[in-house]
Design a protein around this motif. Sequence first.
Motif, mmCIF file in Angstrom:
data_model
loop_
_atom_site.group_PDB
_atom_site.id
_atom_site.type_symbol
_atom_site.label_atom_id
_atom_site.label_comp_id
_atom_site.label_asym_id
_atom_site.label_seq_id
_atom_site.Cartn_x
_atom_site.Cartn_y
_atom_site.Cartn_z
ATOM 1 N N LYS A 14 0.594 -1.166 0.131
ATOM 2 C CA LYS A 14 0.057 -0.062 -0.028
ATOM 3 C C LYS A 14 0.668 1.196 -0.196
ATOM 4 C CE LYS A 14 -3.408 2.333 3.072
ATOM 5 N NZ LYS A 14 -3.881 2.142 4.445
ATOM 6 N N THR A 15 0.736 2.315 -0.719
ATOM 7 C CA THR A 15 1.377 3.348 -0.871
ATOM 8 C C THR A 15 0.843 4.613 -0.416
ATOM 9 O OG1 THR A 15 0.990 3.580 -3.111
ATOM 10 C CG2 THR A 15 2.982 2.380 -2.846
ATOM 11 N N HIS A 16 -0.359 4.457 0.199
ATOM 12 C CA HIS A 16 -0.897 5.766 0.540
ATOM 13 C C HIS A 16 -1.506 5.506 2.031
ATOM 14 C CE1 HIS A 16 -0.831 7.941 -3.494
ATOM 15 N NE2 HIS A 16 -1.463 6.588 -3.759
ATOM 16 N N TYR A 17 -0.953 6.515 2.907
ATOM 17 C CA TYR A 17 -1.427 6.174 4.239
ATOM 18 C C TYR A 17 -2.002 7.550 4.863
ATOM 19 C CZ TYR A 17 1.904 2.381 4.068
ATOM 20 O OH TYR A 17 2.791 1.333 3.510
ATOM 21 N N ILE A 18 -2.797 7.544 5.871
ATOM 22 C CA ILE A 18 -3.341 8.440 6.385
ATOM 23 C C ILE A 18 -3.014 8.930 7.807
ATOM 24 C CG2 ILE A 18 -5.663 8.182 5.030
ATOM 25 C CD1 ILE A 18 -6.939 7.016 7.367
ATOM 26 N N LYS A 19 -3.189 10.149 8.155
ATOM 27 C CA LYS A 19 -2.592 10.617 9.273
ATOM 28 C C LYS A 19 -3.304 9.690 10.505
ATOM 29 C CE LYS A 19 -2.716 14.311 12.628
ATOM 30 N NZ LYS A 19 -2.539 15.785 12.842
ATOM 31 N N GLY A 20 -2.268 9.173 11.375
ATOM 32 C CA GLY A 20 -2.919 8.415 12.744
ATOM 33 C C GLY A 20 -2.815 6.943 12.279
ATOM 34 N N GLU A 21 -2.285 6.572 11.135
ATOM 35 C CA GLU A 21 -2.015 5.004 10.793
ATOM 36 C C GLU A 21 -0.591 4.657 11.255
ATOM 37 O OE1 GLU A 21 -3.547 2.810 6.935
ATOM 38 O OE2 GLU A 21 -2.895 4.814 6.409
ATOM 39 N N MET A 22 -0.504 3.317 11.954
ATOM 40 C CA MET A 22 0.707 2.753 12.276
ATOM 41 C C MET A 22 1.288 2.150 11.323
ATOM 42 S SD MET A 22 0.807 3.704 15.288
ATOM 43 C CE MET A 22 -0.320 4.385 16.977
ATOM 44 N N VAL A 23 2.690 2.373 11.221
ATOM 45 C CA VAL A 23 3.429 1.771 10.125
ATOM 46 C C VAL A 23 4.830 1.296 10.748
ATOM 47 C CG1 VAL A 23 2.394 3.155 8.247
ATOM 48 C CG2 VAL A 23 4.374 3.882 9.471
ATOM 49 N N LEU A 24 5.358 0.173 9.866
ATOM 50 C CA LEU A 24 6.861 -0.248 10.262
ATOM 51 C C LEU A 24 7.399 0.442 9.299
ATOM 52 C CD1 LEU A 24 8.083 -2.113 11.948
ATOM 53 C CD2 LEU A 24 7.993 -3.776 10.362
ATOM 54 N N PHE A 25 8.681 0.890 9.497
ATOM 55 C CA PHE A 25 9.341 1.750 8.332
ATOM 56 C C PHE A 25 11.028 1.302 8.853
ATOM 57 C CE2 PHE A 25 9.319 5.031 11.639
ATOM 58 C CZ PHE A 25 10.714 5.602 11.630
ATOM 59 N N ARG A 26 11.665 1.577 7.393
ATOM 60 C CA ARG A 26 13.176 1.150 7.652
ATOM 61 C C ARG A 26 13.841 2.278 7.046
ATOM 62 N NH1 ARG A 26 14.247 -4.472 6.039
ATOM 63 N NH2 ARG A 26 13.851 -4.811 8.045
ATOM 64 N N ASP A 27 14.805 2.720 7.866
ATOM 65 C CA ASP A 27 15.873 3.956 7.688
ATOM 66 C C ASP A 27 16.776 3.009 6.663
ATOM 67 O OD1 ASP A 27 18.380 5.170 7.526
ATOM 68 O OD2 ASP A 27 17.920 6.265 9.584
ATOM 69 N N VAL A 28 16.579 3.162 5.278
ATOM 70 C CA VAL A 28 17.142 2.380 4.202
ATOM 71 C C VAL A 28 18.680 2.726 4.302
ATOM 72 C CG1 VAL A 28 16.884 4.356 2.646
ATOM 73 C CG2 VAL A 28 17.141 2.004 2.002
ATOM 74 N N GLU A 29 19.288 3.931 4.756
ATOM 75 C CA GLU A 29 20.789 4.121 4.832
ATOM 76 C C GLU A 29 21.416 3.326 5.774
ATOM 77 O OE1 GLU A 29 21.762 8.023 4.671
ATOM 78 O OE2 GLU A 29 20.524 8.697 3.099
ATOM 79 N N ARG A 30 20.709 3.246 7.186
ATOM 80 C CA ARG A 30 21.095 2.627 8.258
ATOM 81 C C ARG A 30 21.342 0.952 7.731
ATOM 82 N NH1 ARG A 30 22.355 4.760 12.989
ATOM 83 N NH2 ARG A 30 22.246 3.078 13.953
ATOM 84 N N TYR A 31 20.131 0.633 7.150
ATOM 85 C CA TYR A 31 19.856 -0.921 6.660
ATOM 86 C C TYR A 31 21.207 -1.290 5.712
ATOM 87 C CZ TYR A 31 17.991 -5.119 4.695
ATOM 88 O OH TYR A 31 17.786 -6.352 4.260
ATOM 89 N N TRP A 32 21.292 -0.636 4.754
ATOM 90 C CA TRP A 32 22.274 -0.851 3.769
ATOM 91 C C TRP A 32 23.641 -0.886 4.017
ATOM 92 C CZ3 TRP A 32 20.875 -4.476 0.684
ATOM 93 C CH2 TRP A 32 19.521 -4.344 0.049
ATOM 94 N N LEU A 33 23.713 0.037 5.320
ATOM 95 C CA LEU A 33 25.372 0.203 5.768
ATOM 96 C C LEU A 33 25.337 -0.946 7.034
ATOM 97 C CD1 LEU A 33 25.539 4.101 6.204
ATOM 98 C CD2 LEU A 33 26.839 2.629 4.830
ATOM 99 N N GLY A 34 24.576 -1.756 7.317
ATOM 100 C CA GLY A 34 24.555 -2.779 8.125
ATOM 101 C C GLY A 34 24.508 -2.280 9.787
ATOM 102 N N LEU A 35 23.824 -1.103 10.040
ATOM 103 C CA LEU A 35 24.019 -0.441 11.322
ATOM 104 C C LEU A 35 22.713 -0.961 12.095
ATOM 105 C CD1 LEU A 35 24.997 3.130 10.424
ATOM 106 C CD2 LEU A 35 26.434 1.406 11.100
#
Length: 125
Positions: A14-35
Motif C-alpha cells: 500500500k502506498t497511501h497512508y492517512i494521518k494516525g495510521e501505524m506503520v513499520l518503516f526502515r531507515d534504508v541508509e542504516r539498513y544498507w550500511l549494516g547499522l
Amino acid sequence: MAQQPQTQPAVRPKTHYIKGEMVLFRDVERYWLGLPGHTFVGRVERSWTNVHNGKLLYDLTELSGNRARAGIDPDYMRPLPAADAMHDIDTAPLSEPDTGAMTPAAVAWLRQHLAQDSSTLPVRR
C-alpha cells in the motif's frame, strides 16, 4: 526434465497512508550500511509531495522515542494492521485463561472486564 520452482508475484505494498495510521518503516541508509536500529514503528503525521521529483513522502513520529522522522519514502513503509496487534486478545482462551500464553495487555484487559461482571463478557465493539 526438472520441474521449475513455483514463484509468487511480488505484492505491491500500500502506498497511501492517512494521518494516525501505524506503520513499520526502515531507515534504508542504516539498513544498507549494516547499522543496528534501522527498523521502527511509527505513526503517520502528514504526507507531502517533494517538489523536485513529485514523490509522495511522509512525516512520522517514531513511537519508541517519540521522535519526529521527516521525508519517509513509502517504499520503505508497511502498514501495521490493527487485527495483528489485537490477535492475542481476539484468540485468548476465555474459560480459565492460561496467563502464561497471553501478553500482559491481554491479561490486563481480561481481568478488567471479567471483574466488572463475571457472568458475561462485554459486548464486542
